[in-house]
Design a protein around this motif. Structure first.
Motif, PDB file in Angstrom:
ATOM      1  N   LEU A 144       0.832  -1.213   0.000  1.00  0.00           N
ATOM      2  CA  LEU A 144       0.000   0.000   0.000  1.00  0.00           C
ATOM      3  C   LEU A 144       0.863   1.258   0.000  1.00  0.00           C
ATOM      4  O   LEU A 144       0.528   2.254  -0.668  1.00  0.00           O
ATOM      5  CB  LEU A 144      -0.927  -0.001   1.225  1.00  0.00           C
ATOM      6  CG  LEU A 144      -2.105  -0.978   1.185  1.00  0.00           C
ATOM      7  CD1 LEU A 144      -2.869  -0.952   2.494  1.00  0.00           C
ATOM      8  CD2 LEU A 144      -3.053  -0.612   0.028  1.00  0.00           C
ATOM      9  N   GLU A 145       1.956   1.271   0.789  1.00  0.00           N
ATOM     10  CA  GLU A 145       2.833   2.438   0.805  1.00  0.00           C
ATOM     11  C   GLU A 145       3.451   2.670  -0.569  1.00  0.00           C
ATOM     12  O   GLU A 145       3.597   3.823  -1.028  1.00  0.00           O
ATOM     13  CB  GLU A 145       3.930   2.231   1.855  1.00  0.00           C
ATOM     14  CG  GLU A 145       3.413   2.334   3.297  1.00  0.00           C
ATOM     15  CD  GLU A 145       4.515   2.080   4.314  1.00  0.00           C
ATOM     16  OE1 GLU A 145       5.619   1.658   3.891  1.00  0.00           O
ATOM     17  OE2 GLU A 145       4.265   2.303   5.511  1.00  0.00           O
ATOM     18  N   GLN A 146       3.824   1.581  -1.249  1.00  0.00           N
ATOM     19  CA  GLN A 146       4.378   1.723  -2.598  1.00  0.00           C
ATOM     20  C   GLN A 146       3.351   2.277  -3.567  1.00  0.00           C
ATOM     21  O   GLN A 146       3.663   3.130  -4.406  1.00  0.00           O
ATOM     22  CB  GLN A 146       4.890   0.367  -3.100  1.00  0.00           C
ATOM     23  CG  GLN A 146       6.102  -0.154  -2.336  1.00  0.00           C
ATOM     24  CD  GLN A 146       6.511  -1.556  -2.763  1.00  0.00           C
ATOM     25  OE1 GLN A 146       5.861  -2.144  -3.649  1.00  0.00           O
ATOM     26  NE2 GLN A 146       7.570  -2.095  -2.154  1.00  0.00           N
ATOM     27  N   ILE A 147       2.094   1.805  -3.457  1.00  0.00           N
ATOM     28  CA  ILE A 147       1.049   2.250  -4.386  1.00  0.00           C
ATOM     29  C   ILE A 147       0.666   3.705  -4.129  1.00  0.00           C
ATOM     30  O   ILE A 147       0.531   4.509  -5.052  1.00  0.00           O
ATOM     31  CB  ILE A 147      -0.181   1.339  -4.275  1.00  0.00           C
ATOM     32  CG1 ILE A 147       0.180  -0.081  -4.755  1.00  0.00           C
ATOM     33  CG2 ILE A 147      -1.362   1.896  -5.041  1.00  0.00           C
ATOM     34  CD1 ILE A 147      -0.898  -1.103  -4.498  1.00  0.00           C
ATOM     35  N   SER A 148       0.429   4.092  -2.796  1.00  0.00           N
ATOM     36  CA  SER A 148      -0.079   5.430  -2.458  1.00  0.00           C
ATOM     37  C   SER A 148       1.003   6.483  -2.390  1.00  0.00           C
ATOM     38  O   SER A 148       0.729   7.686  -2.494  1.00  0.00           O
ATOM     39  CB  SER A 148      -0.791   5.381  -1.103  1.00  0.00           C
ATOM     40  OG  SER A 148       0.136   5.019  -0.084  1.00  0.00           O
ATOM     41  N   LEU A 150       2.559   7.212   0.280  1.00  0.00           N
ATOM     42  CA  LEU A 150       2.530   7.739   1.652  1.00  0.00           C
ATOM     43  C   LEU A 150       2.978   6.644   2.603  1.00  0.00           C
ATOM     44  O   LEU A 150       2.721   5.461   2.391  1.00  0.00           O
ATOM     45  CB  LEU A 150       1.112   8.175   2.036  1.00  0.00           C
ATOM     46  CG  LEU A 150       0.509   9.356   1.285  1.00  0.00           C
ATOM     47  CD1 LEU A 150      -0.957   9.527   1.691  1.00  0.00           C
ATOM     48  CD2 LEU A 150       1.281  10.641   1.567  1.00  0.00           C
ATOM     49  N   SER A 151       3.594   7.092   3.686  1.00  0.00           N
ATOM     50  CA  SER A 151       3.948   6.119   4.717  1.00  0.00           C
ATOM     51  C   SER A 151       2.712   5.780   5.554  1.00  0.00           C
ATOM     52  O   SER A 151       1.677   6.474   5.489  1.00  0.00           O
ATOM     53  CB  SER A 151       5.058   6.679   5.625  1.00  0.00           C
ATOM     54  OG  SER A 151       4.558   7.791   6.343  1.00  0.00           O
ATOM     55  N   ALA A 152       2.844   4.726   6.350  1.00  0.00           N
ATOM     56  CA  ALA A 152       1.704   4.297   7.182  1.00  0.00           C
ATOM     57  C   ALA A 152       1.333   5.353   8.209  1.00  0.00           C
ATOM     58  O   ALA A 152       0.147   5.605   8.475  1.00  0.00           O
ATOM     59  CB  ALA A 152       2.053   2.975   7.881  1.00  0.00           C
ATOM     60  N   GLU A 153       2.339   6.052   8.806  1.00  0.00           N
ATOM     61  CA  GLU A 153       2.049   7.074   9.811  1.00  0.00           C
ATOM     62  C   GLU A 153       1.334   8.276   9.203  1.00  0.00           C
ATOM     63  O   GLU A 153       0.408   8.838   9.777  1.00  0.00           O
ATOM     64  CB  GLU A 153       3.357   7.531  10.481  1.00  0.00           C
ATOM     65  CG  GLU A 153       4.017   6.476  11.349  1.00  0.00           C
ATOM     66  CD  GLU A 153       3.134   6.100  12.506  1.00  0.00           C
ATOM     67  OE1 GLU A 153       2.403   6.966  13.011  1.00  0.00           O
ATOM     68  OE2 GLU A 153       3.154   4.921  12.921  1.00  0.00           O
ATOM     69  N   GLU A 154       1.750   8.691   7.990  1.00  0.00           N
ATOM     70  CA  GLU A 154       1.092   9.825   7.338  1.00  0.00           C
ATOM     71  C   GLU A 154      -0.351   9.503   6.995  1.00  0.00           C
ATOM     72  O   GLU A 154      -1.262  10.303   7.204  1.00  0.00           O
ATOM     73  CB  GLU A 154       1.872  10.192   6.073  1.00  0.00           C
ATOM     74  CG  GLU A 154       3.245  10.784   6.357  1.00  0.00           C
ATOM     75  CD  GLU A 154       4.032  10.991   5.082  1.00  0.00           C
ATOM     76  OE1 GLU A 154       3.570  10.510   4.017  1.00  0.00           O
ATOM     77  OE2 GLU A 154       5.096  11.638   5.131  1.00  0.00           O
ATOM     78  N   ALA A 155      -0.576   8.299   6.448  1.00  0.00           N
ATOM     79  CA  ALA A 155      -1.950   7.902   6.118  1.00  0.00           C
ATOM     80  C   ALA A 155      -2.814   7.808   7.382  1.00  0.00           C
ATOM     81  O   ALA A 155      -3.990   8.207   7.389  1.00  0.00           O
ATOM     82  CB  ALA A 155      -1.924   6.547   5.393  1.00  0.00           C
TER      83      ALA A 155
END
Length: 520
Positions: A144-148, A150-155
């Motif tokens: 998901l981080e690669q696709i979006s 964004l990092s997990a914390e930012e999301a």
């Protein structure tokens, strides 16, 4: 020689006569002895027979007592044997029960061990699956981080912000709905509690007057009560402090006094005097003194009986005496002791409904009007005086405060105070409890509202709490805050001067400005 012969012959004759007399006497003596011995034998036989009979009776009595003793002993032994058998049976049953429970425990223990082993196996499988899920979750997050981009914390922070805003808006509307529902529910529940409290207490009301009618058998007794030149009736009035009215009413005498205790003393004294028949000043004073002691004992006994009936313990003896005095005191025709008992029961029920201590509430309800029956008459309101008496006799502070605050003369410091105040209003102000018919009661409330409506600037008036409070609503544009204070004072002054009412009336003037809008 002749003289010698004569003397010898005389001596021989004397000796012969003596011997003959001795023989006769000895024979008589033997005969008498034989008769005495025979009588003694016969008496001895009689005594012997009596003694034998007594011995037989004594033997039979001892035998009967011994048999009874043996029977009692046997009965006692049988009872003990029965008890031992019962105890042995009980022990056998307990032993069997213990063996059965031991077997059940062993079975249960084995089942628990099996379940524990099964749970441990399942727990191991769950931990293994959890590790696999964590691994898959990390792989999924990385994708998901690669696709979006964004990092997990930012999301996560973006999602939390959006959820916070949405939650705030939903929470505000939800809180408003809950508050409205709580208001409606609170009013409904409060009404239920009050109605249940009133329904669960059914107390008779007692109407008392300022006079007592003393019935007599005939009008002849009236003259004896009056006495020569009225000396008896004067002595009775002086000793009791009661006015005695003797008029043409057949077979009746009127005892008039504001103090019901004095009227009761006079009634009892008159009853004893008329029954005894001796009526004169010295006897009157003696009987009145005795009756006063009787009434004092009755007062204490009434206080004790009331406390026991209500389940209230640990009251000071002086408080018990004051409770007993309430029996002879009335307030607007309502018996004070009956009113206090009703307030105590209502307070206990209402406290239970509200989750408070019912014993404290019942105690405060019973004592709330003790300030009306003091031995002296200080210049204090009865609620404040009752509070001081409660504090003097070591009642707890919350109970003393409930007594003093039930007419808003001191500040309420606990939830007991409003409970006692409300229950006092329920008991004292409802129609029929005091000497007011329904029509006059309704008319008094209507007059109260009309009096307040007669002032300029008054828009609406409401007599609430059975006439104990008058709420006056004025227009905000027609009257200032200072004028509302003056209006409240003027209305209270006019009510005091022009109206008759029980207790006190609280006048509340409300001046408010309301802004109302609707969201559609």
């Amino acid at each position: 020689m002749n003289w010698i012969d004569i003397l010898i012959g005389a001596a021989a004759g004397f000796v012969g006569g003596g011997a003959l007399a001795y023989l006769i006497w000895d024979k008589a003596l033997k005969k008498k002895k034989d008769s005495i011995v025979a009588e003694a034998k016969s008496e001895g036989d009689v005594i012997k027979k009596d003694k034998i009979l007594q011995a037989k009776e004594k033997f039979l009595q001892l035998k009967s007592e011994h048999e009874k003793y043996i029977h009692d002993k046997n009965s006692h032994i049988n009872n003990l044997e029965n008890k031992l058998k019962q105890r042995e049976n009980g022990l056998n049953q307990r032993r069997d029960e213990l063996n059965r429970k031991t077997k059940e425990f062993e079975t249960t223990r084995k089942e628990v061990e099996a379940i524990r082993e099964n749970l441990n196996a399942q727990l191991q499988r769950v931990e293994h699956k959890s590790e696999e899920l964590d691994k898959l979750y990390r792989q999924h997050v990385e994708k998901l981080e690669q696709i979006s981009g964004l990092s997990a914390e930012e999301a996560k922070s973006q999602l939390v912000e959006s959820l916070q805003e949405e939650a705030k808006s939903e929470a505000v509307s939800y809180i408003n709905e809950i508050m409205e529902e709580a208001k409606q529910t609170a009013n409904k529940e409060a009404k239920k509690i009050v109605v249940k409290s009133i329904q669960r207490v059914a107390t008779e009301t007692a109407i008392e007057n300022a006079v007592t009618i003393f019935h007599i058998e005939s009008d002849e007794i009236k003259g004896r009560i009056i006495g020569r030149e009225g000396r008896n009736i004067r002595a009775l009035e002086s000793a009791t402090g009661v006015e005695i009215v003797v008029d043409d009413t057949p077979e009746a005498i009127v005892l008039s006094a504001f103090d019901p205790v004095r009227r009761e003393i006079a009634r009892l004294a008159l009853h004893q005097l008329v029954t005894d028949g001796r009526i004169h000043p010295a006897r009157i004073e003696e009987v009145v003194q005795k009756v006063k002691k009787q009434v004092e004992e009755e007062v204490v006994e009434t206080g004790k009986r009331t406390a026991i009936d209500l389940g209230i313990h640990g009251l000071h003896p002086e408080l018990i005496r004051l409770i007993g005095k309430m029996k002879y005191r009335s307030s607007y025709g309502q018996n004070l002791l009956q009113h206090s008992r009703e307030v105590a029961n209502l307070s206990a029920i209402m406290a239970s409904e509200l989750g408070l201590n019912p014993k404290k509430a019942k105690r405060a309800g019973l004592l709330h009007d003790i300030g009306k029956v003091p031995d002296d008459e200080p210049e204090l309101p009865h609620a404040v005086l009752g509070m001081k008496l409660a504090e003097k006799y070591k009642e707890k502070p919350d109970i003393a405060n409930a007594i003093g605050a039930h007419h808003d003369e001191v500040e309420m410091q606990s939830l007991l105070a409003p409970i006692v105040q409300v229950c006092d209003a329920i008991s004292g102000a409802r129609p029929g409890a005091r000497r007011e018919v329904v029509e006059s009661y309704i008319k008094r409330l209507k007059d109260l509202e009309d009096l307040a409506l007669s002032y300029p600037g008054v828009m609406k008036t409401y007599a609430i709490q059975a006439g104990r409070e008058l709420r006056v609503i004025v227009g905000a544009d027609k009257m200032s805050d200072q004028e509302t204070e003056q209006l409240s004072f003027d209305i209270s002054k006019r009510i005091q001067d022009e109206m008759t009412y029980p207790g006190q009336i609280k006048i509340t003037v409300i001046r408010e400005t309301r802004a109302v809008s609707y969201a559609k």
